[in-house]
Design a protein around this motif. Structure first.
Motif: not given
Length: 558
Positions: A54, A213-214, A216-218, A242
């Motif tokens: 992610n 967005r689900d 890639y979160r970082h 985020a």
């Protein structure tokens, strides 16, 4: 865990371990920012702050992305996506476009120039190749700045932008319109469309945006001073609400504003995200204190300038070559390099930096007259040379055939069939250049991991070719300062340091001179041990026009 943090200084360790809020890292030249960034990712994965699959790490060249991926693999991290903004947006478009449109994403134009030339022909406007390139660059600048043609005209009328020679603002607006229509008719998109279409897709398709967005979160962004408005807009879409983002950059190395880059996002990051944690990296591990002290003087009046502190001793004094003409300057540089080489400095450890390509001609000839090998960065790429293409294919064929033996010996045997010879040619020319290229492949094989198989070595060559990651060669590197960014050499010569050459003649406004100043700072900070500055006071013997030494040389006299 201790291994992941071992060897990091206090600032780098903060970068690697701070996960409580957004992070902005102001990292000066040679301060180990990529090391800090990759250790942050590895530490974050190990401590479960990040999920590798992610995590999206962004940079600005395929080579830098490949280097980051390699460093992460060495730290035991495999699944992190390391990409440029363009490649990340392109993958998303390629994935979602067929589902949204029922067709495939149009092919990307290999170059704008031919299409712009067609547009100008329809407008009955004749220009030379240099102006054609400027017009193509103007098409690119407008798009990365997210400006409409009307906004572009307003920028020209306000004096913010100057049109290419011979064209009015109205002409350029018509070029923009016809270019886009011609592109659509040919069912093509250009490099900037990848970003624009990526933004358009995410803004208009909530379901797609939610999936991205689900996924890639970082987020981590290297060279953040080079971000353009359209890239920032894309990053904002990826992030949403985020706050899991770390950006790294150096405002003093902002040298691509002509292409739409701006350091405003880097310097304004703490205002945009008030809870952001600011970390400074100012310990320089690259250059001698003599070079670092000059670099600090060069850049000390720039917004966001950091004060570097060298971890090395003073090293040799900075040298100044001051000659009457360009030819004598080139000859003096070549003689100095020949002396350094005779004293034990490898030619591959030396680079000559010039402000623009035409300056290269005299120095290349002078180096070859001294019998010195030359590598011109920006010429035909290493892996695009016909003899290298053949060599890579034959190495790959041998791997498929299961040829056994040490990689170094197998590769050497293969290259004998391609034209390599054990005896080094004692003359200059194409034969010598081919020998040097093939010898570089052998050196790469000799330095490879002993446990690596021929198949793995073959795969590594293919990856290097895709990333334009060329092997080191025993030759003096000639490169523009722009192309030298991100690299370093033990010995660096910065040539052509006169007013009109560096800073360049068309830099008139304060902002343009400031960019030239940052460019000189980048040039100086490429040097690790020895820095040589040079100038020729006239183009040729007897020339009426005498040049003035560059204003940037005043930093030597403080």
């Amino acid at each position: 865990m201790a291994d992941l943090l071992a060897g990091l200084n206090d600032g780098q360790k903060k970068v690697a371990t701070w996960f409580d809020s957004p992070v902005v890292v102001l990292a000066g030249a040679g301060t180990g920012k990529t090391r800090a960034l990759t250790h942050r990712i590895a530490h974050g994965v190990a401590e479960a702050h990040y999920r590798a699959e992610n995590t999206l790490a962004l940079t600005f060249t395929q080579k830098a992305a490949a280097e980051m991926a390699g460093r992460l693999r060495a730290l035991g991290v495999q699944q992190v996506s390391t990409r440029t903004f363009h490649s990340a947006a392109l993958r998303q478009l390629q994935h979602f476009w067929p589902k949204l449109t029922g067709g495939f994403l149009p092919d990307i134009l290999p170059s704008k120039a031919s299409l712009v030339a067609h547009v100008l022909e329809t407008m009955r406007i004749a220009v030379d190749q240099a102006v054609l390139r400027d017009i193509a660059a103007e098409v690119e600048w407008r798009k990365v700045k997210s400006l409409s043609p009307h906004d572009y005209r307003t920028a020209v009328e306000a004096g913010v932008r100057v049109t290419p020679a011979g064209l009015s603002a109205d002409d350029m607006v018509e070029v923009f319109d016809r270019y886009e229509k011609a592109k659509t008719e040919r069912k093509r998109i250009d490099f900037e469309d990848v970003l624009l279409l990526g933004v358009g897709m995410l803004e208009s398709e909530p379901g797609v945006l939610a999936q991205v967005r689900d996924r890639y979160r970082h987020f981590l962004v290297d060279e953040y001073q080079d971000v353009s408005p359209i890239q920032q807009r894309l990053l904002d879409l990826w992030l949403g609400d985020a706050k899991d983002v770390c950006v790294v950059g150096d405002a003093s190395q902002t040298i691509y504003t002509f292409a739409g880059a701006t350091s405003d996002y880097l310097l304004g990051f703490p205002d945009a995200l008030p809870d952001a944690h600011l970390i400074r990296l100012e310990t320089n591990y690259r250059s001698t204190s003599t070079i670092v002290e000059l670099a600090n003087r060069v850049i000390d009046n720039q917004p966001g300038a950091l004060t570097l502190v060298s971890q090395s001793g003073p090293g040799p004094d900075i040298e100044l070559i001051d000659e009457d003409t360009d030819d004598r300057e080139a000859q003096a540089i070549a003689q100095r390099i020949a002396a350094l080489n005779a004293g034990g400095t490898a030619l591959g450890h030396i680079a000559i930096l010039h402000r623009y390509a035409a300056q290269m001609l005299a120095i290349e000839g002078a180096l070859r007259q001294q019998g010195l090998s030359v590598y011109v960065q920006g010429g035909t790429r290493f892996f695009d040379q016909p003899h290298i293409k053949r060599a890579v294919m034959e190495i790959r064929g041998a791997a498929v055939a299961g040829v056994q033996g040490s990689i170094a010996q197998v590769v050497t045997d293969i290259l004998y069939g391609v034209g390599y010879q054990a005896k080094e040619p004692d003359h200059r020319g194409a034969e010598r250049s081919t020998w040097e290229d093939l010898r570089a492949l052998i050196a790469l094989a000799e330095s490879s991991d002993q446990a690596m198989t021929l198949t793995e070595f073959s795969d590594e060559l293919v990856k290097r070719a895709a990333a334009h990651d060329e092997p080191d060669r025993d030759a003096v590197t000639l490169t523009t300062v722009h192309a030298a960014k991100g690299r370093e050499w033990p010995v660096v010569v910065v040539m052509g340091l006169t007013e009109g050459n560096f800073p360049i003649s068309y830099a008139k406004k304060d902002a343009e001179i400031a960019e030239e100043q940052r460019l000189f700072y980048v040039a100086v900070t490429r040097a690790q041990q020895r820095l040589i500055l040079s100038l020729g006071r006239a183009q040729r013997q007897g020339a009426a026009h005498q040049r003035t030494p560059s204003r940037f040389l005043r930093a030597l006299k403080r």
